[in-house]
Motif scaffolding. Sequence first.
Motif, PDB file in Angstrom:
ATOM      1  N   LEU A  77      14.147   4.256  24.603  1.00  0.00           N
ATOM      2  CA  LEU A  77      14.260   2.962  25.647  1.00  0.00           C
ATOM      3  C   LEU A  77      13.471   3.040  26.882  1.00  0.00           C
ATOM      4  O   LEU A  77      12.864   2.068  27.449  1.00  0.00           O
ATOM      5  CB  LEU A  77      15.599   2.696  25.504  1.00  0.00           C
ATOM      6  N   LEU A  78      13.763   4.247  27.390  1.00  0.00           N
ATOM      7  CA  LEU A  78      13.164   4.562  29.044  1.00  0.00           C
ATOM      8  C   LEU A  78      11.606   4.547  28.888  1.00  0.00           C
ATOM      9  O   LEU A  78      10.845   3.946  29.864  1.00  0.00           O
ATOM     10  CB  LEU A  78      13.758   5.823  29.499  1.00  0.00           C
TER      11      LEU A  78
ATOM     12  N   GLY B 230       6.524   2.606  36.617  1.00  0.00           N
ATOM     13  CA  GLY B 230       6.193   2.944  35.048  1.00  0.00           C
ATOM     14  C   GLY B 230       6.170   4.664  35.303  1.00  0.00           C
ATOM     15  O   GLY B 230       6.717   5.068  34.040  1.00  0.00           O
ATOM     16  N   ILE B 231       5.475   5.182  36.271  1.00  0.00           N
ATOM     17  CA  ILE B 231       5.303   6.431  36.136  1.00  0.00           C
ATOM     18  C   ILE B 231       6.699   7.108  36.373  1.00  0.00           C
ATOM     19  O   ILE B 231       6.801   8.197  35.450  1.00  0.00           O
ATOM     20  CB  ILE B 231       4.244   7.004  37.162  1.00  0.00           C
ATOM     21  N   VAL B 232       7.558   6.748  37.160  1.00  0.00           N
ATOM     22  CA  VAL B 232       8.756   7.392  37.290  1.00  0.00           C
ATOM     23  C   VAL B 232       9.612   7.177  35.933  1.00  0.00           C
ATOM     24  O   VAL B 232      10.245   8.386  35.486  1.00  0.00           O
ATOM     25  CB  VAL B 232       9.576   6.719  38.620  1.00  0.00           C
ATOM     26  N   PHE B 233       9.624   6.219  35.287  1.00  0.00           N
ATOM     27  CA  PHE B 233      10.278   5.953  34.201  1.00  0.00           C
ATOM     28  C   PHE B 233       9.852   6.879  33.066  1.00  0.00           C
ATOM     29  O   PHE B 233      10.614   7.409  32.412  1.00  0.00           O
ATOM     30  CB  PHE B 233      10.272   4.460  33.806  1.00  0.00           C
ATOM     31  N   LEU B 234       8.470   6.798  32.957  1.00  0.00           N
ATOM     32  CA  LEU B 234       7.851   7.815  31.840  1.00  0.00           C
ATOM     33  C   LEU B 234       8.414   9.326  32.070  1.00  0.00           C
ATOM     34  O   LEU B 234       8.673   9.924  31.246  1.00  0.00           O
ATOM     35  CB  LEU B 234       6.382   7.669  31.865  1.00  0.00           C
ATOM     36  N   ILE B 235       8.428   9.643  33.511  1.00  0.00           N
ATOM     37  CA  ILE B 235       8.791  10.999  33.705  1.00  0.00           C
ATOM     38  C   ILE B 235      10.374  11.392  33.243  1.00  0.00           C
ATOM     39  O   ILE B 235      10.728  12.230  32.754  1.00  0.00           O
ATOM     40  CB  ILE B 235       8.643  11.616  35.247  1.00  0.00           C
TER      41      ILE B 235
ATOM     42  N   ALA C 258      18.317  16.590  32.692  1.00  0.00           N
ATOM     43  CA  ALA C 258      17.750  15.103  32.803  1.00  0.00           C
ATOM     44  C   ALA C 258      17.789  14.981  34.385  1.00  0.00           C
ATOM     45  O   ALA C 258      18.060  15.960  35.148  1.00  0.00           O
ATOM     46  CB  ALA C 258      19.058  14.430  32.322  1.00  0.00           C
ATOM     47  N   GLY C 259      17.080  13.974  34.755  1.00  0.00           N
ATOM     48  CA  GLY C 259      16.815  13.806  35.847  1.00  0.00           C
ATOM     49  C   GLY C 259      16.516  12.150  36.271  1.00  0.00           C
ATOM     50  O   GLY C 259      15.956  11.645  35.378  1.00  0.00           O
ATOM     51  N   GLY C 260      16.576  11.664  37.284  1.00  0.00           N
ATOM     52  CA  GLY C 260      16.457  10.319  38.017  1.00  0.00           C
ATOM     53  C   GLY C 260      15.138  10.297  38.553  1.00  0.00           C
ATOM     54  O   GLY C 260      14.400  11.139  38.537  1.00  0.00           O
ATOM     55  N   MET C 261      15.270   9.230  39.341  1.00  0.00           N
ATOM     56  CA  MET C 261      13.952   8.807  40.320  1.00  0.00           C
ATOM     57  C   MET C 261      13.697  10.034  41.308  1.00  0.00           C
ATOM     58  O   MET C 261      12.552  10.285  41.437  1.00  0.00           O
ATOM     59  CB  MET C 261      14.235   7.551  40.842  1.00  0.00           C
TER      60      MET C 261
ATOM     61  N   GLN D 217       6.492  -1.615  32.196  1.00  0.00           N
ATOM     62  CA  GLN D 217       6.194  -1.660  33.512  1.00  0.00           C
ATOM     63  C   GLN D 217       4.595  -1.370  34.009  1.00  0.00           C
ATOM     64  O   GLN D 217       3.980  -2.145  34.618  1.00  0.00           O
ATOM     65  CB  GLN D 217       6.924  -0.459  34.384  1.00  0.00           C
ATOM     66  N   LEU D 218       3.824  -0.679  33.189  1.00  0.00           N
ATOM     67  CA  LEU D 218       2.528  -0.296  33.365  1.00  0.00           C
ATOM     68  C   LEU D 218       1.599  -1.503  32.937  1.00  0.00           C
ATOM     69  O   LEU D 218       0.666  -1.775  33.557  1.00  0.00           O
ATOM     70  CB  LEU D 218       2.270   1.085  32.702  1.00  0.00           C
TER      71      LEU D 218
END
Length: 265
Positions: A143-144, A186-191, A208-211, A151-152
């Motif tokens: 989903l992420l 979008g880049i942050v979500f993909l990572i 796991a990791g966030g922004m 976003q992209l």
Amino acid sequence: MNASSRLTMLTRIGFASRGVLYLVIAYLIFRTGHAEDQSGALAYLGGGSGKLLLGVMAVGLLAYGLWRLSDAAFDIEGHEAGRNGAAERAAAAVSGVVHLLLSWQAVWLIRGASATGDGAEEGARTALELPGGKILLLVAATLLLAAGIFQLVKAAKGSFLEHLDPQVAARPWVRWSGRAGYGARGIVFLICSYFLINAGLEAQPDEAGGMAEAIEWLPDPFDVVVAMGLLAFGLFSLVEARFRSLHDVPVDALARQADNLRHKL
């Protein structure tokens, strides 16, 4: 002013609050070289004499979260039919929940509670303790991943301008701040999706990791480029707070329907 109009007005404060959080995230990266997520930005704002600001932001984030959830449930923004519209409403639901949680955190910071730890890692640990935890994490990662791609696509198509006042949307700096902002998100979500996939496959919540972790994972100068994009998203959010066309949530009508249903039961 009826309840629907009041919620819409407070939602504009929510857009502004979202913008402030992203501006603070970018500011902290440029000033300290250390990345924070939205929760960390809230904690930073709550330091010193920032509790009044946190109070305003808590109300705004609450209204924004309710407005996004209402869009998911009642399609108040008039999304297109089919898969794309369903995906947009699903994204609105997720965004609504996230901003309600941020509002809740702001309230706890006002009450003097300390900032919590890594939310992504804690969430992954909780998921892995459940039956089928690995699958849950992989579904969340998928989903992420979809959210990041969405976003992209928005950044490329410029569809984020559709709800702005046409005269404002035509300004190049508004268009490019939105494109840079949605591209960075979008880049942050993909990572973050990549982190969740690793956490699920290896059953290791610390993967796991966030922004904040996503930005710090990027090598120089890409971390700075993404930080500039998040700064642009903060500016674009402030533009939305003033010039976005918002459809009222039919609060009064929904309250009457709920009351009628209660009497029938």
